[in-house]
Design an enzyme around this catalytic site. Structure first.
Site, PDB file in Angstrom:
ATOM      1  N   SER A  12      -0.020  -0.807 -32.255  1.00 42.53           N
ATOM      2  CA  SER A  12      -0.001  -0.507 -30.825  1.00 42.53           C
ATOM      3  C   SER A  12      -0.964   0.636 -30.540  1.00 42.53           C
ATOM      4  CB  SER A  12       1.407  -0.099 -30.395  1.00 42.53           C
ATOM      5  OG  SER A  12       1.317   0.582 -29.158  1.00 42.53           O
ATOM      6  N   HIS A  37      -2.228  -4.592 -30.375  1.00 41.53           N
ATOM      7  CA  HIS A  37      -1.125  -4.616 -29.405  1.00 41.53           C
ATOM      8  C   HIS A  37      -1.453  -3.618 -28.292  1.00 41.53           C
ATOM      9  CE1 HIS A  37       3.072  -5.312 -28.158  1.00 41.53           C
ATOM     10  NE2 HIS A  37       3.127  -4.016 -27.889  1.00 41.53           N
ATOM     11  N   ASP A  39      -0.351  -1.964 -24.857  1.00 47.30           N
ATOM     12  CA  ASP A  39       0.832  -1.666 -24.031  1.00 47.30           C
ATOM     13  C   ASP A  39       0.439  -1.240 -22.623  1.00 47.30           C
ATOM     14  OD1 ASP A  39       3.157  -2.028 -25.743  1.00 47.30           O
ATOM     15  OD2 ASP A  39       2.312  -0.408 -26.946  1.00 47.30           O
ATOM     16  N   MET A  41       1.772  -0.020 -19.005  1.00 43.65           N
ATOM     17  CA  MET A  41       2.929   0.585 -18.324  1.00 43.65           C
ATOM     18  C   MET A  41       2.509   1.046 -16.931  1.00 43.65           C
ATOM     19  SD  MET A  41       4.503   2.850 -21.405  1.00 43.65           S
ATOM     20  CE  MET A  41       4.605   2.207 -23.088  1.00 43.65           C
ATOM     21  N   HIS A  71       1.082  -6.488 -23.888  1.00 45.18           N
ATOM     22  CA  HIS A  71       2.510  -6.343 -23.595  1.00 45.18           C
ATOM     23  C   HIS A  71       2.631  -5.682 -22.228  1.00 45.18           C
ATOM     24  CE1 HIS A  71       6.503  -4.106 -24.803  1.00 45.18           C
ATOM     25  NE2 HIS A  71       6.657  -4.931 -23.781  1.00 45.18           N
ATOM     26  N   MET A  73       4.493  -4.106 -19.308  1.00 48.41           N
ATOM     27  CA  MET A  73       5.736  -3.447 -18.873  1.00 48.41           C
ATOM     28  C   MET A  73       5.491  -3.034 -17.432  1.00 48.41           C
ATOM     29  SD  MET A  73       6.321  -1.368 -22.430  1.00 48.41           S
ATOM     30  CE  MET A  73       4.609  -1.606 -22.896  1.00 48.41           C
ATOM     31  N   MET A 142      12.371  -6.078 -28.288  1.00 44.37           N
ATOM     32  CA  MET A 142      12.205  -4.625 -28.246  1.00 44.37           C
ATOM     33  C   MET A 142      13.301  -3.984 -29.090  1.00 44.37           C
ATOM     34  SD  MET A 142       9.544  -4.068 -26.454  1.00 44.37           S
ATOM     35  CE  MET A 142       9.628  -2.270 -26.572  1.00 44.37           C
ATOM     36  N   ASP A 180       9.095  -4.779 -31.787  1.00 45.34           N
ATOM     37  CA  ASP A 180       8.294  -3.673 -31.246  1.00 45.34           C
ATOM     38  C   ASP A 180       9.191  -2.464 -30.999  1.00 45.34           C
ATOM     39  OD1 ASP A 180       6.488  -2.050 -29.879  1.00 45.34           O
ATOM     40  OD2 ASP A 180       6.233  -3.425 -28.186  1.00 45.34           O
TER      41      ASP A 180
HETATM   42  C1  DX5 Z   1       7.035   0.890 -26.263  1.00 41.69           C
HETATM   43  C2  DX5 Z   1       5.851   0.042 -26.645  1.00 41.69           C
HETATM   44  C3  DX5 Z   1       5.558   0.001 -28.087  1.00 41.69           C
HETATM   45  C4  DX5 Z   1       5.266   1.342 -28.690  1.00 41.69           C
HETATM   46  C5  DX5 Z   1       5.710   1.327 -30.104  1.00 41.69           C
HETATM   47  O1  DX5 Z   1       7.367   0.669 -24.949  1.00 41.69           O
HETATM   48  O2  DX5 Z   1       6.029  -1.289 -26.233  1.00 41.69           O
HETATM   49  O3  DX5 Z   1       4.547  -0.929 -28.407  1.00 41.69           O
HETATM   50  O4  DX5 Z   1       3.910   1.702 -28.659  1.00 41.69           O
HETATM   51  O5  DX5 Z   1       5.535   2.611 -30.611  1.00 41.69           O
HETATM   52  P1  DX5 Z   1       6.220   3.052 -31.958  1.00 41.69           P
HETATM   53  O6  DX5 Z   1       5.735   2.123 -33.031  1.00 41.69           O
HETATM   54  O7  DX5 Z   1       5.727   4.451 -32.127  1.00 41.69           O
HETATM   55  O8  DX5 Z   1       7.709   2.954 -31.749  1.00 41.69           O
HETATM   56 ZN    ZN Z   2       4.626  -2.863 -26.937  1.00 41.88          ZN
END
Ligand code: DX5
Ligand code: ZN
Length: 223
Positions: A12, A37, A39, A41, A71, A73, A142, A180
């Site tokens: 990620s 990956h 992310d 947000m 991903h 969110m 998750m 994840d």
């Molecule tokens: C959290 C993300 C993850 C996050 C994982 O909302 O979707 O992808 O980056 O980070 P670690 O591996 O540090 O838990």
């Molecule tokens: Zn993620």
């Protein structure tokens, strides 16, 4: 019949150095990562704000050819999902709670030429998959609540991984089962044993001294 397939390691980039993102992605791919990956947000669906389609496009323009696992969110889903398809995403996952019409969102992503995944939060029941498992390429479990890197693995997610593994096997389709959150050298083996085949890790890879060593440790522990 089990549909378990090869192991995918998907770092990620949430924990990468954003000031050097292109280099960081190249570096982690050279170190043996399979997917990137990505992310996304929005400070609305989750209480944090990250990167959008322009950054995905920049990575493609920088020459990154690897599979980009987006991903989302975010809420709503559909307009930005379409922008990510145009920006070069390979697969787009979203949270069903963030879409009013999950089936429509799934098919819009597929029609835009991307693979599609559904994401289950720690409190989301697996029955959200009931009517749509046939339509998707990946289920993302998750193992933390979404929004931040560096959180601790929630152990009850192992039961959910096992439950979804059995649904996938019953379906007979090759659907990836991704986990994840809180994945590191101490938690990855249990997630693999429960049935995950695709592993996201942010802080455990990007905060390590040697990405290649960390990724190869992960592979050993999932073997
Ligand atoms: C959290 C993300 C993850 C996050 C994982 O909302 O979707 O992808 O980056 O980070 P670690 O591996 O540090 O838990
Ligand atoms: Zn993620």
């Amino acid at each position: 019949m089990s549909t378990m397939s090869e192991i995918i390691i998907a770092p990620s980039i949430l924990s990468a150095d954003f000031a050097r993102l292109g280099e960081e992605v190249e570096h982690v791919l050279e170190a043996g990562a399979d997917w990137v990956h990505f992310d996304v947000m929005d400070n609305h669906y989750v209480p944090n704000l990250t990167i959008g389609p322009m950054v995905c496009k920049s990575l493609r323009e920088h020459g990154i050819e690897a599979f980009i696992d987006v991903h989302l969110m975010i809420e709503p889903v559909d307009a930005l999902a379409a922008d990510f398809a145009t920006a070069g995403a390979s697969l787009i996952s979203f949270h069903p709670e963030a879409s009013n019409h999950v089936h429509r969102s799934i098919h819009a992503i597929k029609d835009a030429g991307c693979q599609v995944g559904l994401v289950l939060n720690p409190a989301t029941n697996v029955n959200v998959l009931d009517s749509v498992l046939e339509d998707i390429d990946l289920v993302l479990i998750m193992s933390v609540n979404p929004g931040f890197g560096g959180q601790s693995f929630i152990h009850s997610s192992l039961e959910k991984i096992a439950a979804v593994r059995s649904l996938i096997d019953q379906s007979g389709r090759s659907i990836r089962l991704e986990v994840d959150g809180g994945i590191n050298k101490d938690t990855i083996a249990a997630a693999a044993q429960a049935g995950a085949d695709t592993f996201v890790a942010g802080s455990a890879i990007f905060n390590s001294e040697n990405y290649a060593e960390t990724i190869s440790q992960f592979r050993e522990k999932t073997a």
